[in-house]
Design a protein around this motif. Structure first.
Motif, mmCIF file in Angstrom:
data_model
loop_
_atom_site.group_PDB
_atom_site.id
_atom_site.type_symbol
_atom_site.label_atom_id
_atom_site.label_comp_id
_atom_site.label_asym_id
_atom_site.label_seq_id
_atom_site.Cartn_x
_atom_site.Cartn_y
_atom_site.Cartn_z
ATOM 1 N N PHE A 14 13.680 19.198 32.369
ATOM 2 C CA PHE A 14 14.655 19.913 33.182
ATOM 3 C C PHE A 14 13.945 20.998 33.979
ATOM 4 N N ASP A 15 14.589 21.426 35.023
ATOM 5 C CA ASP A 15 14.088 22.514 35.848
ATOM 6 C C ASP A 15 14.693 23.824 35.371
ATOM 7 N N TYR A 16 13.941 24.887 35.511
ATOM 8 C CA TYR A 16 14.446 26.226 35.225
ATOM 9 C C TYR A 16 13.788 27.186 36.196
ATOM 10 N N ARG A 17 14.364 28.365 36.278
ATOM 11 C CA ARG A 17 13.816 29.387 37.162
ATOM 12 C C ARG A 17 13.302 30.546 36.313
ATOM 13 N N HIS A 18 12.076 30.960 36.591
ATOM 14 C CA HIS A 18 11.531 32.129 35.917
ATOM 15 C C HIS A 18 11.357 33.241 36.952
ATOM 16 N N TYR A 19 11.814 34.414 36.604
ATOM 17 C CA TYR A 19 11.717 35.575 37.475
ATOM 18 C C TYR A 19 10.751 36.566 36.828
ATOM 19 N N ASP A 20 9.622 36.820 37.484
ATOM 20 C CA ASP A 20 8.633 37.757 36.938
ATOM 21 C C ASP A 20 9.128 39.191 36.964
ATOM 22 N N CYS B 75 23.992 29.500 18.212
ATOM 23 C CA CYS B 75 24.555 29.914 19.497
ATOM 24 C C CYS B 75 24.355 28.842 20.561
ATOM 25 N N ARG B 76 23.227 28.168 20.525
ATOM 26 C CA ARG B 76 22.999 27.086 21.489
ATOM 27 C C ARG B 76 24.077 26.012 21.342
ATOM 28 N N GLN B 77 24.424 25.696 20.101
ATOM 29 C CA GLN B 77 25.471 24.704 19.868
ATOM 30 C C GLN B 77 26.822 25.218 20.365
ATOM 31 N N VAL B 78 27.158 26.467 20.056
ATOM 32 C CA VAL B 78 28.463 27.019 20.428
ATOM 33 C C VAL B 78 28.575 27.179 21.948
ATOM 34 N N ILE B 79 27.495 27.559 22.619
ATOM 35 C CA ILE B 79 27.526 27.630 24.084
ATOM 36 C C ILE B 79 27.819 26.236 24.643
ATOM 37 N N ASN B 80 27.180 25.226 24.082
ATOM 38 C CA ASN B 80 27.427 23.850 24.526
ATOM 39 C C ASN B 80 28.838 23.395 24.194
ATOM 40 N N ALA C 63 12.701 42.939 29.318
ATOM 41 C CA ALA C 63 12.586 44.219 30.018
ATOM 42 C C ALA C 63 12.248 44.038 31.485
ATOM 43 N N ASP C 64 11.366 43.081 31.776
ATOM 44 C CA ASP C 64 10.865 42.946 33.137
ATOM 45 C C ASP C 64 11.031 41.554 33.735
ATOM 46 N N SER C 65 11.496 40.592 32.963
ATOM 47 C CA SER C 65 11.556 39.222 33.453
ATOM 48 C C SER C 65 12.819 38.529 32.951
ATOM 49 N N ALA C 66 13.043 37.339 33.495
ATOM 50 C CA ALA C 66 14.190 36.541 33.055
ATOM 51 C C ALA C 66 13.899 35.067 33.326
ATOM 52 N N THR C 67 14.559 34.223 32.558
ATOM 53 C CA THR C 67 14.524 32.784 32.771
ATOM 54 C C THR C 67 15.967 32.312 32.858
ATOM 55 N N ALA C 68 16.253 31.447 33.841
ATOM 56 C CA ALA C 68 17.618 30.950 34.036
ATOM 57 C C ALA C 68 17.623 29.433 34.035
ATOM 58 N N ILE C 69 18.653 28.882 33.407
ATOM 59 C CA ILE C 69 18.871 27.438 33.403
ATOM 60 C C ILE C 69 20.260 27.173 33.971
ATOM 61 N N ASP C 70 20.437 26.017 34.591
ATOM 62 C CA ASP C 70 21.693 25.718 35.272
ATOM 63 C C ASP C 70 22.791 25.170 34.375
ATOM 64 N N THR C 71 22.442 24.747 33.171
ATOM 65 C CA THR C 71 23.436 24.207 32.244
ATOM 66 C C THR C 71 22.979 24.453 30.814
ATOM 67 N N THR D 130 23.266 22.597 28.413
ATOM 68 C CA THR D 130 22.720 21.376 27.825
ATOM 69 C C THR D 130 21.205 21.464 27.707
ATOM 70 N N HIS D 131 20.564 22.195 28.599
ATOM 71 C CA HIS D 131 19.111 22.328 28.543
ATOM 72 C C HIS D 131 18.646 23.156 27.351
ATOM 73 N N LEU D 132 19.532 23.939 26.766
ATOM 74 C CA LEU D 132 19.182 24.717 25.576
ATOM 75 C C LEU D 132 19.088 23.843 24.328
ATOM 76 N N LEU D 133 19.876 22.789 24.299
ATOM 77 C CA LEU D 133 19.972 21.964 23.100
ATOM 78 C C LEU D 133 20.309 20.534 23.521
ATOM 79 N N PRO D 134 19.297 19.759 23.887
ATOM 80 C CA PRO D 134 19.578 18.427 24.443
ATOM 81 C C PRO D 134 20.180 17.439 23.441
ATOM 82 N N PHE D 135 19.960 17.628 22.163
ATOM 83 C CA PHE D 135 20.514 16.731 21.153
ATOM 84 C C PHE D 135 21.599 17.477 20.385
#
Length: 151
Positions: free
Chosen positions: A7-13, A110-115, A132-140, A142-147
């Protein structure tokens, strides 16, 4: 048969690279850390969600002397959402923690409950995991817990 999951994700430095709406949500998650009750772990977690209506709701982790009776910030927020705003879907969920040396990722429960919430509302939940200084974002979620566990 071998299969691949990617999957694709965005990382913000820098958090400054987030859009103003995402930065506002991360800031609200950081503020929610202040309502955490974490006298045992001293790890305060806050979550903030922007609903389809534009409303922002927050939650924080709550520990109990009777471990594991506490609840994570994400589940605190999601259960509140289901009880009070179930008809207003979550569009984006941001997570922050104190200390915030590294990005805060949700635990397995939490990954299960978010899904579960995403499946119930029938639309994706975007997740921003901040430090503190960065972030990672995913669009769904489902990418947190594919199974996923499904009954």
């Amino acid at each position: 048969m071998e299969q691949t999951f990617s999957f694709d994700y965005r990382h913000y430095d820098s958090l400054a690279d987030l859009s103003p709406r995402d930065r506002e949500l991360v800031d609200r998650a950081k503020e929610a850390c202040g309502t955490a009750h974490a006298p045992y772990s001293n790890f305060r977690v806050g979550a903030a969600a922007r609903l389809a209506s534009g409303k922002i709701i927050t939650g924080s982790n709550q520990e109990s002397e009777v471990f594991p009776a506490g609840v994570c910030a994400e589940r605190s927020l999601l259960y509140y959402h289901q009880a009070h705003h179930a008809g207003d879907p979550i569009e984006t969920l941001a997570i922050a923690s104190l200390p915030d040396r590294r990005e805060c990722y949700p635990c397995g429960i939490c990954r299960q409950v978010i899904n579960d919430t995403q499946r119930r509302q029938g639309s994706p939940i975007r997740v921003i995991m901040s430090g503190a200084d960065s972030a990672t974002a995913i669009d769904t979620a489902t990418h947190l817990l594919p199974f996923l566990f499904e009954l």
